[in-house]
Design an enzyme around this catalytic site. Structure first.
Site, PDB file in Angstrom:
ATOM      1  N   PRO A 206       0.911  12.392   3.654  1.00 34.62           N
ATOM      2  CA  PRO A 206       2.417  11.852   3.643  1.00 34.62           C
ATOM      3  C   PRO A 206       2.327  10.539   4.435  1.00 34.62           C
ATOM      4  CG  PRO A 206       2.061  14.111   4.559  1.00 34.62           C
ATOM      5  CD  PRO A 206       0.618  13.683   4.413  1.00 34.62           C
ATOM      6  N   LYS A 210       2.795   6.515  -1.307  1.00 38.76           N
ATOM      7  CA  LYS A 210       2.642   6.684  -2.811  1.00 38.76           C
ATOM      8  C   LYS A 210       4.183   6.683  -3.630  1.00 38.76           C
ATOM      9  CE  LYS A 210       1.919  11.247  -1.512  1.00 38.76           C
ATOM     10  NZ  LYS A 210       1.807  10.912  -0.176  1.00 38.76           N
ATOM     11  N   THR A 211       5.124   6.836  -2.649  1.00 40.39           N
ATOM     12  CA  THR A 211       6.594   6.741  -3.433  1.00 40.39           C
ATOM     13  C   THR A 211       6.657   5.284  -3.517  1.00 40.39           C
ATOM     14  OG1 THR A 211       7.079   8.729  -2.056  1.00 40.39           O
ATOM     15  CG2 THR A 211       8.761   7.104  -3.042  1.00 40.39           C
ATOM     16  N   GLU A 427     -21.834   9.562  10.726  1.00 34.52           N
ATOM     17  CA  GLU A 427     -21.867   9.493   8.977  1.00 34.52           C
ATOM     18  C   GLU A 427     -23.112   8.841   8.666  1.00 34.52           C
ATOM     19  OE1 GLU A 427     -19.742  11.438   7.665  1.00 34.52           O
ATOM     20  OE2 GLU A 427     -18.846  12.243   9.498  1.00 34.52           O
ATOM     21  N   HIS A 430     -25.610  10.984   7.773  1.00 36.94           N
ATOM     22  CA  HIS A 430     -25.794  12.075   6.636  1.00 36.94           C
ATOM     23  C   HIS A 430     -25.833  11.019   5.312  1.00 36.94           C
ATOM     24  CE1 HIS A 430     -23.729  15.422   8.147  1.00 36.94           C
ATOM     25  NE2 HIS A 430     -22.753  14.657   8.686  1.00 36.94           N
TER      26      HIS A 430
HETATM   27  P1  ADP Z   1       4.345   8.865   1.027  1.00 39.26           P
HETATM   28  O1  ADP Z   1       5.400   8.612  -0.433  1.00 39.26           O
HETATM   29  O2  ADP Z   1       2.984   8.478   0.526  1.00 39.26           O
HETATM   30  O3  ADP Z   1       4.539   9.841   1.628  1.00 39.26           O
HETATM   31  P2  ADP Z   1       5.855   6.333   1.288  1.00 39.26           P
HETATM   32  O4  ADP Z   1       5.573   5.527   0.086  1.00 39.26           O
HETATM   33  O5  ADP Z   1       7.290   6.994   1.442  1.00 39.26           O
HETATM   34  O6  ADP Z   1       4.844   7.529   1.585  1.00 39.26           O
HETATM   35  O7  ADP Z   1       5.766   5.502   2.576  1.00 39.26           O
HETATM   36  C1  ADP Z   1       6.753   5.657   3.633  1.00 39.26           C
HETATM   37  C2  ADP Z   1       6.718   4.171   4.443  1.00 39.26           C
HETATM   38  O8  ADP Z   1       5.935   3.863   4.846  1.00 39.26           O
HETATM   39  C3  ADP Z   1       7.071   3.020   3.240  1.00 39.26           C
HETATM   40  O9  ADP Z   1       8.683   3.078   2.974  1.00 39.26           O
HETATM   41  C4  ADP Z   1       6.796   1.809   3.894  1.00 39.26           C
HETATM   42  O10 ADP Z   1       7.526   1.377   4.781  1.00 39.26           O
HETATM   43  C5  ADP Z   1       5.409   2.088   4.608  1.00 39.26           C
HETATM   44  N1  ADP Z   1       4.329   2.011   3.885  1.00 39.26           N
HETATM   45  C6  ADP Z   1       3.460   3.076   3.707  1.00 39.26           C
HETATM   46  N2  ADP Z   1       2.338   2.648   2.857  1.00 39.26           N
HETATM   47  C7  ADP Z   1       2.564   1.292   2.713  1.00 39.26           C
HETATM   48  C8  ADP Z   1       1.805   0.075   2.383  1.00 39.26           C
HETATM   49  N3  ADP Z   1       0.749   0.098   1.739  1.00 39.26           N
HETATM   50  N4  ADP Z   1       2.412  -1.169   2.513  1.00 39.26           N
HETATM   51  C9  ADP Z   1       3.603  -1.316   3.107  1.00 39.26           C
HETATM   52  N5  ADP Z   1       4.351  -0.277   3.671  1.00 39.26           N
HETATM   53  C10 ADP Z   1       3.855   0.920   3.417  1.00 39.26           C
HETATM   54 ZN    ZN Z   2     -21.066  15.691   9.856  1.00 43.56          ZN
HETATM   55 MG    MG Z   3       6.953   9.872  -0.522  1.00 45.69          MG
END
Ligand code: ADP
Ligand code: ZN
Ligand code: MG
Length: 606
Positions: A206, A210-211, A427, A430
């Site tokens: 999380p 991803k979103t 690591e 390994h």
């Molecule tokens: P997920 O969907 O993986 O749980 P989100 O995409 O909702 O995560 O990310 C949550 C927040 O974290 C985003 O709104 C942003 O502010 C920050 N964030 C996460 N990854 C990045 C990234 N690679 N670059 C900039 N901001 C990020």
């Molecule tokens: Zn190990």
């Molecule tokens: Mg998300």
């Protein structure tokens, strides 16, 4: 949203409401009962002066009403419904009958007719709002008119997100570039008969972005972005989830090219048959509908279905089949460079003092996700604001780091330099064995970024080509690799940590299987002493043993010999490559994650 077919629960509610109103209205205002006294009889009685007395009861909505009459000669009482009480009254008077006329009570009319209708209307509206609230509480943006329809939110690009807003994640973005290209210009691909994946599954912890990535793709390609969360599907009435999926795809088809994003897909796409209790059937129906829809639209229909999960392990394998989510992209926790980039993105609108060094903060935040870093800067800004300052200084960030670092579950997030160094050598140990030993490896990734599941780092070989047979040689090599981490710690620090306990367990299990299951030892011979899966669970005491104490002792002896032997051989290999061990650990400390090419290069530079 436009009108669509499918279940319209609003209509059902409305119908039930109308019936209710009608029932109550007619119970308060009963329909006239059958009355044998006809108009004709009335006129006859009137002409014959048979009417002794009359009682007129106008209806609330005049001039209709009820006339009760007593007729001569037998004082029979009859009732007549008339269309105009005033005309009737005149007729009676002209024949010498002076009827008693009831007053119409106008307030009464409100109380008995409007009020119940109003109450019922209010109850219905209340029910509507209740169900809407329940729906909205689970994340959707439901409105009265859209009840029961797909609650996918269509991002209308209020704040368009593009790849520029996504820091780090270079490989992930590269992988997704072709999807952007396809959405921008589907023709180009269809002309040459190229097949573009229908479904892309983003997996990662999380807060890893991803979103954000999914939105950025829609932003880059400038196409509509429908998003819905898996947990939205799992709610309320049976059948709603499936009908939502249907509506969602109907809408997406109209708007293609577009992206349909299903967040938290694990909520619907959990392995089937594992559900407990009520929500189970509903989820299964929803998942089935999703699969039907994905199979339904053509290969290059212009709809890309993206989904995100942090629970790859619990997903139903059906969704991973070709033509569904056949493209999978792992979204990793950022390495040092990535963390610095993310910090820069989020520091953009935050004035920083001279003493704030984002690269140093990146160094101390191994294991933080993008969301964690965003949160860190936000907390720092709050601390600065509390001290009436217009900029963030280093001490604010230090305080925020303690605050977020010591927050309940993130206790282990902030790692000391010493721990980091031990992990790096562990690591590297390994990794060297994976590389040198023939029956295992080659190394794909070495990482000292904490996984969030308790591991301080990991070394991953390329996925297996052929898992059919485990040879004796390969099993021995597996044992050696497992011991490599601890051996490296011993060589470099002349001390050992508890960090290798799961490695040792693994080595022991493999050795035990060799002896008791596969007959691979010389002293015990080709005999299976395997208690069918029970021996290796680690609680042998609880099981009935199929072999004697003597054999048991021999087995332990044999296992120990195998492990000791492997340990010596592995130690010799690592010692021989001690220069690589140092170089690898140093590179890991610098970059936190290294790939196959970089790792293999370490063996060449001499
Ligand atoms: P997920 O969907 O993986 O749980 P989100 O995409 O909702 O995560 O990310 C949550 C927040 O974290 C985003 O709104 C942003 O502010 C920050 N964030 C996460 N990854 C990045 C990234 N690679 N670059 C900039 N901001 C990020
Ligand atoms: Zn190990
Ligand atoms: Mg998300």
């Amino acid at each position: 949203m436009k009108k669509q077919k499918g279940f319209n629960y609003g209509a059902y509610f409305g119908l039930i409401g109308l019936l209710l109103v009608a029932c109550i209205y007619f119970s308060l205002n009963p329909l006239p009962t059958y009355n044998p006294f006809s108009q004709k009889q009335y006129y006859e009685a009137l002409e014959n002066n048979n009417i002794v007395s009359a009682h007129i009861e106008p209806n609330k909505i005049a001039p209709t009403g009820k006339v009760t009459m007593i007729l001569a000669p037998d004082n029979r009482q009859v009732v007549l419904y008339v269309t105009d009480v005033r005309v009737t009254e005149e007729q009676l008077v002209s024949h010498g009958v002076y009827p008693e006329v009831m007053e119409v009570e106008s307030e009464n009319w409100f109380l008995t007719s409007i009020l119940p209708t109003l109450v019922i209307a209010i109850v219905i509206v209340f029910l509507f709002v209740m169900s809407q609230n329940r729906a909205a509480a689970s994340g959707g943006a439901g409105r009265l008119a859209d009840f029961g329809k797909s609650r996918a939110k269509l991002d209308k690009g209020e704040k368009k997100i593009t790849f520029k807003d996504v820091a780090g994640l270079h490989e992930e973005k590269e992988d997704l570039e072709e999807i952007v290209e396809f959405l921008k210009n589907p023709q180009k691909f269809t002309d040459v008969g190229a097949r573009i994946p229908k479904g892309v599954l983003l997996e990662g912890a999380p807060g890893t972005g991803k979103t954000l990535l999914a939105k950025a793709i829609a932003g880059e390609a400038n196409v509509p972005f429908f998003s819905i969360s898996g947990s939205d599907f799992v709610e309320m009435y049976v059948g709603v989830g499936a009908s939502r999926v249907r509506d969602l795809f109907a809408e997406a088809t109209k708007q293609a090219p577009c992206i349909v994003f299903i967040d938290e897909i694990d909520a619907v796409a959990r392995k089937r048959g594992t559900g407990l209790g009520g929500g189970h059937d509903e989820r299964e129906q929803t998942l089935n509908q999703l699969l039907v829809e994905m199979d339904g639209f053509g290969e290059n229909a212009g709809i890309i279905v993206m989904a995100a999960t942090n629970r790859m392990d619990i997903l139903d394998p059906a969704i991973l089949r070709p033509g569904r989510f056949d493209r999978r992209i792992a979204v990793d926790r950022p390495d040092v460079g990535g963390r610095e980039d993310i910090l820069r993105v989020h520091a953009k609108n935050k004035p920083l003092a001279e003493d704030v060094k984002l690269d140093e903060i990146a160094q101390t935040t191994a294991g933080f996700t993008g969301a964690d870093l965003e949160n860190l800067l936000n907390e720092s800004a709050i601390i600065a604001a509390k001290s009436e300052r217009k900029f963030i200084q280093d001490s604010d960030i230090k305080k925020a780091l303690i605050k977020v670092g010591i927050g309940a579950e993130k206790k282990s997030r902030i790692i000391s330099d010493k721990e980091k160094k031990i992990t790096a050598y562990h690591e590297a140990g390994h990794a060297i064995l994976y590389h040198v030993l023939e029956d295992v490896g080659p190394v794909y990734t070495v990482s000292i970024i904490p996984t969030g599941r308790g591991a301080a780092g990991y070394t991953m070989p390329l996925p297996e080509r052929d898992d059919m047979f485990m040879t004796k040689g390969r099993m021995l090599h597996e044992i050696m690799v497992a011991l490599g981490g601890r051996i490296a710690e011993e060589i470099i620090f002349d001390d050992i940590t508890t960090g290798a306990s799961s490695d040792i367990k693994k080595a022991t299990n493999v050795a035990k299987q060799m002896v008791t299951r596969y007959g691979m030892s010389k002293n015990i011979g080709v005999v299976s002493y395997d208690d069918e899966d029970e021996v290796f669970i680690g609680n042998e005491l609880g099981h009935v043993k199929s072999h004697s104490e003597r054999v048991s002792g021999e087995i332990d002896q044999e296992v120990k010999e195998i492990i000791d032997d492997c340990y010596e051989k592995a130690k010799a290999i690592i010692k021989k490559h001690e220069d690589v061990l140092h170089r690898c650990a140093e590179l890991l400390l610098e970059k936190e994650r290294i790939g196959q090419t970089e790792f293999e290069a370490l063996f060449v530079q001499n």
